[in-house]
Design a protein around this motif. Structure first.
Motif, short mmCIF file in Angstrom:
data_model
loop_
_atom_site.label_atom_id
_atom_site.label_comp_id
_atom_site.label_asym_id
_atom_site.label_seq_id
_atom_site.Cartn_x
_atom_site.Cartn_y
_atom_site.Cartn_z
N ASP A 225 2.50 6.12 -5.79
CA ASP A 225 1.87 6.38 -7.04
C ASP A 225 2.89 6.92 -7.82
O ASP A 225 3.39 7.93 -7.68
CB ASP A 225 0.55 7.63 -6.70
CG ASP A 225 -0.77 7.22 -5.95
OD1 ASP A 225 -0.80 6.01 -6.38
OD2 ASP A 225 -0.92 8.01 -5.22
N CYS A 226 2.93 6.31 -8.98
CA CYS A 226 4.19 6.77 -10.12
C CYS A 226 3.45 7.61 -11.28
O CYS A 226 2.92 6.99 -12.11
CB CYS A 226 4.71 5.31 -10.64
SG CYS A 226 5.62 4.39 -9.37
N LEU A 227 3.57 8.86 -11.07
CA LEU A 227 3.00 9.65 -11.90
C LEU A 227 4.01 10.11 -13.10
O LEU A 227 5.23 9.97 -12.95
CB LEU A 227 2.48 11.04 -11.06
CG LEU A 227 1.65 10.69 -9.80
CD1 LEU A 227 1.88 11.78 -8.82
CD2 LEU A 227 0.21 10.64 -10.37
N PRO A 228 3.35 10.78 -14.02
CA PRO A 228 4.37 11.19 -15.18
C PRO A 228 5.30 12.18 -14.67
O PRO A 228 6.50 12.13 -15.21
CB PRO A 228 3.32 12.01 -16.04
CG PRO A 228 1.99 11.21 -15.78
CD PRO A 228 1.84 10.78 -14.46
N GLU A 229 4.82 13.03 -13.58
CA GLU A 229 5.85 14.00 -13.15
C GLU A 229 6.75 13.43 -12.04
O GLU A 229 7.62 14.13 -11.51
CB GLU A 229 5.09 15.29 -12.60
CG GLU A 229 4.35 15.05 -11.43
CD GLU A 229 2.98 14.60 -11.68
OE1 GLU A 229 1.98 14.83 -10.83
OE2 GLU A 229 2.72 14.24 -12.83
N GLY A 230 6.61 11.97 -11.47
CA GLY A 230 7.47 11.68 -10.51
C GLY A 230 6.68 10.70 -9.66
O GLY A 230 5.39 10.71 -9.78
N LYS A 231 7.14 10.31 -8.47
CA LYS A 231 6.44 9.46 -7.71
C LYS A 231 5.84 10.12 -6.50
O LYS A 231 6.72 11.05 -5.95
CB LYS A 231 7.12 8.20 -7.08
CG LYS A 231 8.44 8.27 -6.51
CD LYS A 231 9.06 7.02 -6.34
CE LYS A 231 10.20 6.92 -5.31
NZ LYS A 231 10.45 5.77 -5.23
N LYS A 232 4.75 9.90 -6.02
CA LYS A 232 4.16 10.41 -4.66
C LYS A 232 3.64 9.27 -3.88
O LYS A 232 3.26 8.18 -4.25
CB LYS A 232 2.96 11.32 -4.93
CG LYS A 232 3.46 12.58 -5.68
CD LYS A 232 2.14 13.60 -5.53
CE LYS A 232 2.84 15.08 -6.30
NZ LYS A 232 1.17 15.60 -6.49
N ILE A 233 4.00 9.44 -2.58
CA ILE A 233 3.34 8.33 -1.45
C ILE A 233 2.03 8.42 -1.51
O ILE A 233 1.28 9.35 -1.77
CB ILE A 233 3.90 8.66 0.10
CG1 ILE A 233 3.96 7.41 0.60
CG2 ILE A 233 3.22 9.70 0.68
CD1 ILE A 233 5.17 7.32 1.64
N GLY A 234 1.37 7.33 -1.57
CA GLY A 234 0.20 7.11 -1.62
C GLY A 234 -0.60 5.94 -0.60
O GLY A 234 0.18 5.27 0.33
N GLY A 235 -1.93 5.78 -0.48
CA GLY A 235 -2.54 4.90 0.31
C GLY A 235 -3.25 5.73 1.40
O GLY A 235 -2.78 6.55 2.17
N ALA A 236 -4.43 5.28 1.49
CA ALA A 236 -5.65 5.84 2.46
C ALA A 236 -5.03 5.81 3.99
O ALA A 236 -5.09 6.79 4.69
CB ALA A 236 -6.81 5.44 2.14
N PRO A 237 -4.57 4.56 4.29
CA PRO A 237 -4.60 4.57 5.97
C PRO A 237 -3.25 5.40 6.31
O PRO A 237 -3.81 5.97 7.34
CB PRO A 237 -3.78 2.94 5.73
CG PRO A 237 -4.44 2.31 4.60
CD PRO A 237 -4.39 3.32 3.62
N VAL B 126 -10.20 2.18 14.43
CA VAL B 126 -9.69 1.61 13.09
C VAL B 126 -10.49 2.18 11.81
O VAL B 126 -11.63 2.00 11.78
CB VAL B 126 -9.34 -0.05 13.18
CG1 VAL B 126 -10.52 -0.41 13.14
CG2 VAL B 126 -8.49 -0.26 12.01
N CYS B 127 -9.72 2.46 10.78
CA CYS B 127 -10.25 2.57 9.51
C CYS B 127 -9.41 1.85 8.71
O CYS B 127 -8.37 1.76 8.66
CB CYS B 127 -9.90 4.25 9.02
SG CYS B 127 -10.63 4.62 7.60
N PHE B 128 -10.36 1.05 7.66
CA PHE B 128 -10.11 0.07 7.08
C PHE B 128 -10.74 0.04 5.48
O PHE B 128 -11.82 0.84 5.73
CB PHE B 128 -9.93 -1.45 7.35
CG PHE B 128 -11.22 -1.92 7.67
CD1 PHE B 128 -11.97 -2.91 7.13
CD2 PHE B 128 -12.13 -1.45 9.00
CE1 PHE B 128 -13.08 -3.25 7.08
CE2 PHE B 128 -13.21 -2.06 9.09
CZ PHE B 128 -13.94 -2.95 8.16
N GLY B 129 -10.50 -0.39 4.43
CA GLY B 129 -11.07 -0.28 3.06
C GLY B 129 -11.05 -1.49 2.59
O GLY B 129 -10.86 -2.57 3.19
N SER B 130 -11.63 -1.64 1.39
CA SER B 130 -11.98 -2.74 0.58
C SER B 130 -10.60 -3.21 -0.35
O SER B 130 -10.26 -4.40 -0.43
CB SER B 130 -13.02 -2.80 -0.20
OG SER B 130 -13.20 -1.55 -1.02
N LEU B 131 -9.98 -2.13 -1.06
CA LEU B 131 -8.82 -2.47 -1.79
C LEU B 131 -7.71 -3.28 -1.11
O LEU B 131 -7.28 -4.31 -1.56
CB LEU B 131 -8.20 -1.15 -2.01
CG LEU B 131 -6.92 -1.35 -2.92
CD1 LEU B 131 -7.29 -2.05 -4.17
CD2 LEU B 131 -6.29 0.17 -3.22
#
Length: 294
Positions: free
Chosen positions: A14-26, A117-122
């Motif tokens: 996730d590229c935020l105004p204050e820098g990047k953070k690791i993302g993703g629900a899995p 297992v957990c999965f999503g639609s994205l």
């Protein structure tokens, strides 16, 4: 049966105004499951680039076990910008690594040893990853204790009725929030029915073991055939809500796999997600008192 629990889908920055953070629900899901003592895995794909290296480094630092392929696509990013009112707007880049998760022999072996297992639609917006996720679900051996959790995440129109129906047919646990339920009802033609009745319809139609409905500050429900559990949302000082939903799913899954009754699992899930809201970031260390509940 092996006790491996898998979070499968997007891994990104996730590229935020204050820098990047690791993302993703899995990864959020797998990390919190591992805190309850389960052997968890993150299944995804990253590019052969610096962003991909960094994601793998972060996961290693967190002690997360992964099955992440390097593929000839850029590592996924989400550009987050704030509008004039300070409301975040998300641009999820397409044609990226996690759109192209391959189904390998190693992944087949993992599927044969997976308990939940957990999965999503994205992560199913692109055909390659969608086919891989479906093959993984179909490869898992059928047994009564197994959980296939479809945690719907409707983003930017990256979903179709066909994908949603197919995933609901393949899962046995559906997790959805109140806003997503309204959207689903519109797509499936259930207007004018109250939220709980919509949940009973979906539970019966797709022969689900459980349906989890979260309603933000208005509490959450777990529907099982004939019984419903309700828990109020605790009032806590909120640092941010990132990953709170994933921690809820992880705690609930861990408790159910440990043989806890649904209501007890639900109560723990609510308390864990409330704690995560009081912390900054999606992957805080949970207090020992919460971990000891399992």
């Amino acid at each position: 049966m092996n006790q491996i629990v898998v979070g499968m889908g997007e891994a990104l920055w996730d590229c935020l105004p204050e820098g990047k953070k690791i993302g993703g629900a899995p990864a959020n899901f797998a990390y919190h499951v591992s805190q309850f003592g389960f052997d968890s895995r993150v299944v995804s794909a990253v590019g052969a680039d610096a962003d991909g290296d960094e994601i793998l480094e972060v996961f290693a630092q967190k002690g997360l076990r992964t099955q992440i392929e390097r593929v000839p696509y850029p590592t996924g990013t989400v550009q987050v910008t704030l509008d004039a009112m300070g409301v975040p707007c998300y641009e999820i880049k397409e044609g990226v690594a996690w759109d192209n998760i391959p189904f390998t022999d190693e992944l087949k072996r993992l599927a044969l040893n997976t308990r939940a297992v957990c999965f999503g639609s994205l992560a199913q917006r692109n055909e390659v990853s969608r086919i891989t996720i479906n093959r993984f679900l179909d490869t898992m051996p059928d047994c009564e204790e197994q959980l296939k959790i479809f945690d719907i995440n409707l983003r930017q129109g990256f979903y179709t009725k066909e994908i949603l129906c197919d995933s609901m047919r393949r899962c046995n646990v559906l997790k959805i929030n109140d806003e997503e339920l309204v959207t689903i009802s519109r797509i499936f033609g259930y207007p004018g029915i109250d939220l709980q009745d919509k949940c009973w319809i979906l539970l019966a139609k797709y022969n689900l073991k459980m349906l989890i409905l979260t309603c933000g500050t208005n509490g959450s429900y777990v529907f099982t055939p004939g019984v419903v559990s309700f828990q109020e949302t605790p009032r806590v000082p909120v640092a941010d809500t990132v990953g709170a939903g994933d921690s809820f799913t992880a705690a609930f899954t861990s408790a159910v796999l440990s043989g806890k009754p649904v209501q007890e699992a639900h109560k723990l899930a609510v308390e864990v997600s409330a704690y995560v809201c009081t912390q900054s970031g999606a992957m805080p260390e949970l207090p020992q008192v919460l971990k000891d509940r399992i």
